[in-house]
Design a protein around this motif. Structure first.
Motif, PDB file in Angstrom:
ATOM      1  N   THR A   1       0.830  -1.213   0.000  1.00  0.00           N
ATOM      2  CA  THR A   1       0.000   0.000   0.000  1.00  0.00           C
ATOM      3  C   THR A   1       0.857   1.254   0.000  1.00  0.00           C
ATOM      4  N   VAL A   2       1.860   1.306   0.870  1.00  0.00           N
ATOM      5  CA  VAL A   2       2.734   2.477   0.938  1.00  0.00           C
ATOM      6  C   VAL A   2       3.521   2.643  -0.363  1.00  0.00           C
ATOM      7  N   ALA A   3       4.001   1.526  -0.919  1.00  0.00           N
ATOM      8  CA  ALA A   3       4.807   1.599  -2.140  1.00  0.00           C
ATOM      9  C   ALA A   3       4.002   2.152  -3.309  1.00  0.00           C
ATOM     10  N   PHE A   4       2.765   1.641  -3.502  1.00  0.00           N
ATOM     11  CA  PHE A   4       1.955   2.138  -4.616  1.00  0.00           C
ATOM     12  C   PHE A   4       1.520   3.582  -4.385  1.00  0.00           C
TER      13      PHE A   4
ATOM     14  N   ALA B   1      -8.720 -10.842   8.475  1.00  0.00           N
ATOM     15  CA  ALA B   1      -8.559  -9.644   9.311  1.00  0.00           C
ATOM     16  C   ALA B   1      -7.163  -9.052   9.185  1.00  0.00           C
ATOM     17  N   ALA B   2      -6.138  -9.913   9.096  1.00  0.00           N
ATOM     18  CA  ALA B   2      -4.766  -9.408   9.019  1.00  0.00           C
ATOM     19  C   ALA B   2      -4.535  -8.618   7.739  1.00  0.00           C
ATOM     20  N   VAL B   3      -5.194  -9.037   6.653  1.00  0.00           N
ATOM     21  CA  VAL B   3      -5.070  -8.302   5.383  1.00  0.00           C
ATOM     22  C   VAL B   3      -5.636  -6.897   5.551  1.00  0.00           C
ATOM     23  N   LEU B   4      -6.812  -6.797   6.171  1.00  0.00           N
ATOM     24  CA  LEU B   4      -7.387  -5.478   6.433  1.00  0.00           C
ATOM     25  C   LEU B   4      -6.517  -4.679   7.394  1.00  0.00           C
ATOM     26  N   GLY B   5      -5.929  -5.375   8.363  1.00  0.00           N
ATOM     27  CA  GLY B   5      -5.108  -4.692   9.354  1.00  0.00           C
ATOM     28  C   GLY B   5      -3.946  -3.941   8.737  1.00  0.00           C
ATOM     29  N   GLY B   6      -3.308  -4.525   7.731  1.00  0.00           N
ATOM     30  CA  GLY B   6      -2.182  -3.867   7.095  1.00  0.00           C
ATOM     31  C   GLY B   6      -2.558  -2.559   6.440  1.00  0.00           C
TER      32      GLY B   6
ATOM     33  N   ILE C   1      -4.908  -4.702  -0.553  1.00  0.00           N
ATOM     34  CA  ILE C   1      -5.826  -5.729  -0.057  1.00  0.00           C
ATOM     35  C   ILE C   1      -5.904  -6.913  -1.017  1.00  0.00           C
ATOM     36  N   LEU C   2      -5.943  -6.641  -2.325  1.00  0.00           N
ATOM     37  CA  LEU C   2      -6.007  -7.733  -3.298  1.00  0.00           C
ATOM     38  C   LEU C   2      -4.746  -8.592  -3.252  1.00  0.00           C
ATOM     39  N   VAL C   3      -3.584  -7.955  -3.160  1.00  0.00           N
ATOM     40  CA  VAL C   3      -2.336  -8.712  -3.043  1.00  0.00           C
ATOM     41  C   VAL C   3      -2.348  -9.540  -1.765  1.00  0.00           C
ATOM     42  N   GLY C   4      -2.844  -8.961  -0.677  1.00  0.00           N
ATOM     43  CA  GLY C   4      -2.922  -9.695   0.582  1.00  0.00           C
ATOM     44  C   GLY C   4      -3.821 -10.913   0.480  1.00  0.00           C
ATOM     45  N   CYS C   5      -4.948 -10.780  -0.232  1.00  0.00           N
ATOM     46  CA  CYS C   5      -5.858 -11.925  -0.391  1.00  0.00           C
ATOM     47  C   CYS C   5      -5.206 -13.033  -1.214  1.00  0.00           C
TER      48      CYS C   5
ATOM     49  N   ALA D   1      -4.173   2.571  -4.088  1.00  0.00           N
ATOM     50  CA  ALA D   1      -3.132   1.833  -3.369  1.00  0.00           C
ATOM     51  C   ALA D   1      -3.710   0.870  -2.333  1.00  0.00           C
ATOM     52  N   VAL D   2      -4.750   1.307  -1.615  1.00  0.00           N
ATOM     53  CA  VAL D   2      -5.331   0.439  -0.579  1.00  0.00           C
ATOM     54  C   VAL D   2      -5.994  -0.778  -1.200  1.00  0.00           C
ATOM     55  N   LEU D   3      -6.741  -0.573  -2.275  1.00  0.00           N
ATOM     56  CA  LEU D   3      -7.385  -1.696  -2.957  1.00  0.00           C
ATOM     57  C   LEU D   3      -6.350  -2.688  -3.463  1.00  0.00           C
TER      58      LEU D   3
END
Length: 447
Positions: free
Chosen positions: A200-203, A364-369, A220-224, A215-217
């Motif tokens: 998220t920070v990188a994008f 939840a951890a994906v959202l947490g990041g 989250i997609l990469v995390g999933c 960036a947030v979307l």
């Protein structure tokens, strides 16, 4: 479309710099980006709040001992009501609605009050209290112009700062795997959250155009994708959920208990401070200007009337979602039409339970990041608002005491253990005593 008179005038730099001109256009609340960008940006807002919005009805249903079917209905109504409320807040309905990029959702602030009511007097008493509480909140919004002296920049900025600070522990609970997770703090949760955080920070910092705005979307997609081989994506609820279900008013019943009405109405009036802070934070963090009195009045009225509407359909009190305030500041996209698209998606999610089940499968951890960044951005927006106040010894005392009360007092529950249960609930929230401290000090300290 007309632009608000308080919006910043185009800068000389933007005339010669296309990228600066685009960033300035995105800060305009009345600008509609191309749909190929607006739709995913709107869905990004829904992803940021979807699980949190569903958590409140799950907690209340568990406390009240509801059946599985009733629990699914409450979650479905949470999505439907949030979507309707978001459309009213962003697009406006007469004097109601801030017409700012504000996502509405079920308020966590009412949970400590609603649980004892649900367990002792029943869920219908909660809905009756929420109906009255919503009308009380709408009344505050109606007379906001006369009450605006209670909320100068030093007070509203403190509200926003407190919201961000007090939400950070919630964000890090997601990082660990979510409330009550049996493997809370396990390495795979921490690594997933770290991955989403870094992506998220990188994008956001190095991406260009849409890649930066979404960036947030993307995070989250990469995390999933990373969570799938770990077996953390559970789609079992998707098969169990129905394809389509209409909202049914008063299906859960409604009763008017005096104790429930008083407790929830008191919480609703105090919660107006949080609403004003969120609206102000959205204007500062997104449009880079102060919120106007009309926006604040219409926004609080929308919160109240949405809460009353929610109570009739099995939903709980509504308020602007703070994580989406941070998302607006983080992405720099202040278009209210982008958020309205997200509201329409929420309505669809409320009508199509399978769609809601898919989104709720995000770990939840994906959202947490992602949310720890957004909660931090809320606190930053509060600091930015405070920069508009003169930092003399009077205002420094207001901010300092409010922070001390909001953060320090709830950490020592023994100090108010002998207080009545409802008073203890208000203190435990942190935000309410902090908000009251800032309002009272602003009124009594000499200017």
């Amino acid at each position: 479309m007309t632009q608000d008179s308080t919006a910043p005038a185009p800068s000389p730099r933007s005339a010669s710099d296309p990228q600066a001109a685009n960033a300035e256009r995105l800060r305009d609340v009345d600008y509609l980006p191309p749909l190929r960008k607006a739709i995913p940006l709107g869905i990004q807002h829904v992803l940021a709040m979807f699980v949190a919005n569903a958590t409140v009805p799950l907690v209340i249903a568990g406390a009240a001992g509801l059946s599985g079917a009733d629990t699914v209905f409450l979650v479905q109504m949470a999505m439907f009501v949030a979507g309707v409320a978001t459309l009213v807040q962003t697009l406006g309905l007469g004097p109601v609605g801030a017409r700012l990029p504000i996502v509405m959702g079920t308020s966590f602030g009412f949970v400590p009050v609603m649980i004892p009511i649900a367990t002792t007097q029943g869920l219908p008493a909660v809905f009756g209290g929420a109906l009255v509480g919503g009308l009380a909140m709408a009344t505050v919004g109606l007379f906001y112009r006369r009450l605006s002296l209670f909320f100068p920049p030093v007070v509203s900025g403190t509200f926003v700062l407190l919201i961000g600070l007090l939400l950070l522990p919630v964000g890090f609970s997601y990082v660990g795997g979510g409330f009550g997770a049996a493997d809370f703090g396990a390495p795979h949760h921490l690594l997933l959250a770290a991955l989403v955080f870094v992506i998220t920070v990188a994008f956001h910092q190095f991406g260009r155009g849409f890649l930066s705005e979404a960036a947030v979307l993307i995070g989250i997609l990469v995390g999933c994708v990373a969570a799938a081989p770990l077996g953390l994506l559970d789609f079992s609820r998707v098969g169990e959920a129905a394809w389509f279900q209409l909202p049914i008013p008063l299906q859960m019943g409604i009763t008017f208990d005096p104790t429930a009405m008083l407790a929830i109405a008191l919480m609703a009036v105090v919660t107006c401070a949080e609403s004003i802070g969120d609206i102000s934070g959205t204007a500062i963090g997104g449009a880079e200007r102060e919120a106007t009195p009309r926006e604040l009045s219409g926004g609080v009225m929308a919160d109240g009337l949405a809460s009353t509407f929610a109570s009739l359909f099995g939903g709980f009190p509504q308020i602007s979602f703070s994580q989406n305030v941070g998302l607006v500041a983080f992405t720099g996209v202040a278009s209210r039409f982008v958020v309205a698209i997200g509201g329409a998606f929420l309505i669809v999610a409320g009508l199509v339970p399978k769609l809601g089940a898919v989104v709720s499968a995000i770990p939840a951890a994906v959202l947490g990041g992602a949310v720890v960044i957004m909660f931090g951005m809320i606190a930053s927006a509060g600091v930015k608002m405070l920069s508009h106040a003169t930092f003399d010894k009077r205002n420094m005392l207001i901010v300092g005491v409010s922070l001390a009360v909001a953060i320090g007092l709830p950490a020592q529950s023994g100090l108010y253990a002998a207080a009545p249960a409802q008073v203890g609930v208000l203190i435990e929230s942190g935000l309410i005593p902090g908000a009251i401290a800032s309002i009272v000090l602003n009124l009594v300290l000499p200017r």
